[in-house]
Design a protein around this motif. Structure first.
Motif, PDB file in Angstrom:
ATOM      1  N   UNK A 288     -47.497 -17.317 -52.943  1.00  0.00           N
ATOM      2  CA  UNK A 288     -47.720 -18.639 -53.533  1.00  0.00           C
ATOM      3  C   UNK A 288     -47.766 -19.712 -52.447  1.00  0.00           C
ATOM      4  N   UNK A 289     -46.892 -19.609 -51.452  1.00  0.00           N
ATOM      5  CA  UNK A 289     -46.885 -20.622 -50.384  1.00  0.00           C
ATOM      6  C   UNK A 289     -48.165 -20.551 -49.562  1.00  0.00           C
ATOM      7  N   UNK A 290     -48.712 -19.360 -49.412  1.00  0.00           N
ATOM      8  CA  UNK A 290     -49.984 -19.207 -48.710  1.00  0.00           C
ATOM      9  C   UNK A 290     -51.113 -19.799 -49.542  1.00  0.00           C
ATOM     10  N   UNK A 292     -50.991 -22.131 -51.880  1.00  0.00           N
ATOM     11  CA  UNK A 292     -50.925 -23.585 -52.045  1.00  0.00           C
ATOM     12  C   UNK A 292     -50.604 -24.323 -50.747  1.00  0.00           C
ATOM     13  N   UNK A 293     -50.499 -23.567 -49.650  1.00  0.00           N
ATOM     14  CA  UNK A 293     -50.313 -24.130 -48.311  1.00  0.00           C
ATOM     15  C   UNK A 293     -49.138 -25.107 -48.256  1.00  0.00           C
ATOM     16  N   UNK A 294     -47.985 -24.608 -48.696  1.00  0.00           N
ATOM     17  CA  UNK A 294     -46.781 -25.434 -48.666  1.00  0.00           C
ATOM     18  C   UNK A 294     -45.555 -24.550 -48.449  1.00  0.00           C
ATOM     19  N   UNK A 295     -44.661 -24.973 -47.551  1.00  0.00           N
ATOM     20  CA  UNK A 295     -43.399 -24.278 -47.346  1.00  0.00           C
ATOM     21  C   UNK A 295     -43.524 -22.856 -46.817  1.00  0.00           C
ATOM     22  N   UNK A 296     -44.630 -22.555 -46.110  1.00  0.00           N
ATOM     23  CA  UNK A 296     -44.840 -21.165 -45.682  1.00  0.00           C
ATOM     24  C   UNK A 296     -43.758 -20.675 -44.729  1.00  0.00           C
ATOM     25  N   UNK A 297     -43.480 -21.465 -43.687  1.00  0.00           N
ATOM     26  CA  UNK A 297     -42.494 -21.024 -42.698  1.00  0.00           C
ATOM     27  C   UNK A 297     -41.108 -20.915 -43.315  1.00  0.00           C
ATOM     28  N   UNK A 298     -40.769 -21.891 -44.145  1.00  0.00           N
ATOM     29  CA  UNK A 298     -39.452 -21.916 -44.775  1.00  0.00           C
ATOM     30  C   UNK A 298     -39.237 -20.706 -45.684  1.00  0.00           C
TER      31      UNK A 298
END
Length: 328
Positions: A288-290, A292-298
């Motif tokens: 999901x983070x990939x 929507x491009x958000x919070x990937x590293x976290x």
């Protein structure tokens, strides 16, 4: 007591070590340069657009609604929903808040849960776990998709600075619902569930390729987590990742126990559900983070950290839950 502790520790090792190995293998692939940073997005698309829909459709095509234990489903997803909603209230209604909320309540039920529950609780425990797994994607991933889509629409609307009329809000919700259904996650779930109710069986020519794709999802997704770990500055997110891990491994099972107790659930079913809630963050949250491009590293860091911490927390939780088996 000693033998029980040994069984718990061995079961945790058997279920968690393969996950750690696959993440480490992905990290090594990135370090050796066999998978370039520019390929991560393409690999993510393969996982999200091909492997995940195959698993979801095939799983749901075997679910008979009339065979589901509604009490265990209600207890598990009430706890997950409460934790998800509480996180959104705490973090704010945004795509980042949704990513953290999903990480707090989305367990690695397949790669870790199935072998762990199988060794510790046997076939009786697996029946309860499979009931949850059968609708896990339908409920959590579909709901998460709708929340993400609504959050995207809300952020876009806020960025435009336009007035918020009831009509514009209705249009936004309608568009989010449409995007949430015509989507690589809910669409195969809905199609698979509808197919299951016909009582038909998938032809082998279709089922076998789907099974092969579905089996590839777990290993490829975990290696992708490892690859992303190498190419991301996840060290800067150690504090956030540890916080997510703590909530997932400790708060989630504690909340589930409270909900289950209030609903009158006791014995083996309650213990198995609490064990499932105590599992580390599932790799699907990373997808999901990939997307929507958000919070990937976290979130990537939280998967690795929660998996590592689970080597300690799960045996302790299993030992604490053991007396409850006698109350069923």
């Amino acid at each position: 007591m000693g033998s029980r502790k040994g069984v718990c520790a061995m079961a945790v090792m058997v279920s968690l070590v393969p996950v750690v190995v696959l993440i480490a293998l992905g990290y090594l692939l990135g370090r050796l340069g066999w998978v370039k940073a520019t390929s991560v997005r393409d690999l993510s698309n393969i996982v999200f657009l091909v492997l995940t829909p195959a698993l979801l459709f095939r799983t749901m095509s075997q679910v008979r609604v009339q065979d589901l234990n509604l009490q265990t489903i209600a207890v598990y997803f009430t706890a997950a929903g409460l934790l998800f909603a509480a996180t959104l209230l705490w973090q704010g209604f945004s795509t980042l808040g949704a990513a953290r909320a999903l990480a707090h309540c989305f367990s690695n039920n397949i790669m870790v849960g199935v072998p762990l529950v199988g060794v510790v609780f046997g076939q009786e425990g697996l029946v309860t776990l499979f009931t949850i797994i059968s609708v896990h994607a339908l409920i959590l991933m579909t709901a998460a998709t709708l929340v993400f889509e609504l959050a995207v629409m809300r952020q876009q609307h806020a960025a435009s600075g336009g007035p918020r009329s009831y009509r514009s809000m209705a249009v936004t919700v309608g568009r989010a619902l449409k995007n949430g259904i015509i989507h690589p996650i809910p669409l195969p779930i809905i199609c698979g569930l509808l197919f299951a109710q016909t009582g038909l069986q998938l032809p082998e020519l279709i089922d076998k390729p789907l099974a092969m794709l579905a089996q590839a999802l777990g290993p490829v997704a975990l290696m992708l987590v490892g690859i992303t770990l190498f190419y991301s500055a996840v060290g800067r997110y150690a504090r956030q990742a540890s916080r997510i891990a703590a909530i997932k491994l400790l708060v989630h099972p504690a909340l589930l126990l409270a909900v289950g107790w209030l609903w009158g659930l006791r014995g083996m079913p309650l213990v198995v559900l609490a064990t499932a809630a105590a599992l580390p963050v599932g790799a699907n949250v990373f997808l999901f983070t990939q997307r929507y491009e958000v919070g990937r590293e976290e979130v990537t860091a939280s998967i690795a950290v929660s998996t590592s911490f689970a080597l300690v927390t799960i045996p302790l939780i299993l030992l604490a839950l053991a007396p409850m088996l006698k109350t069923g």
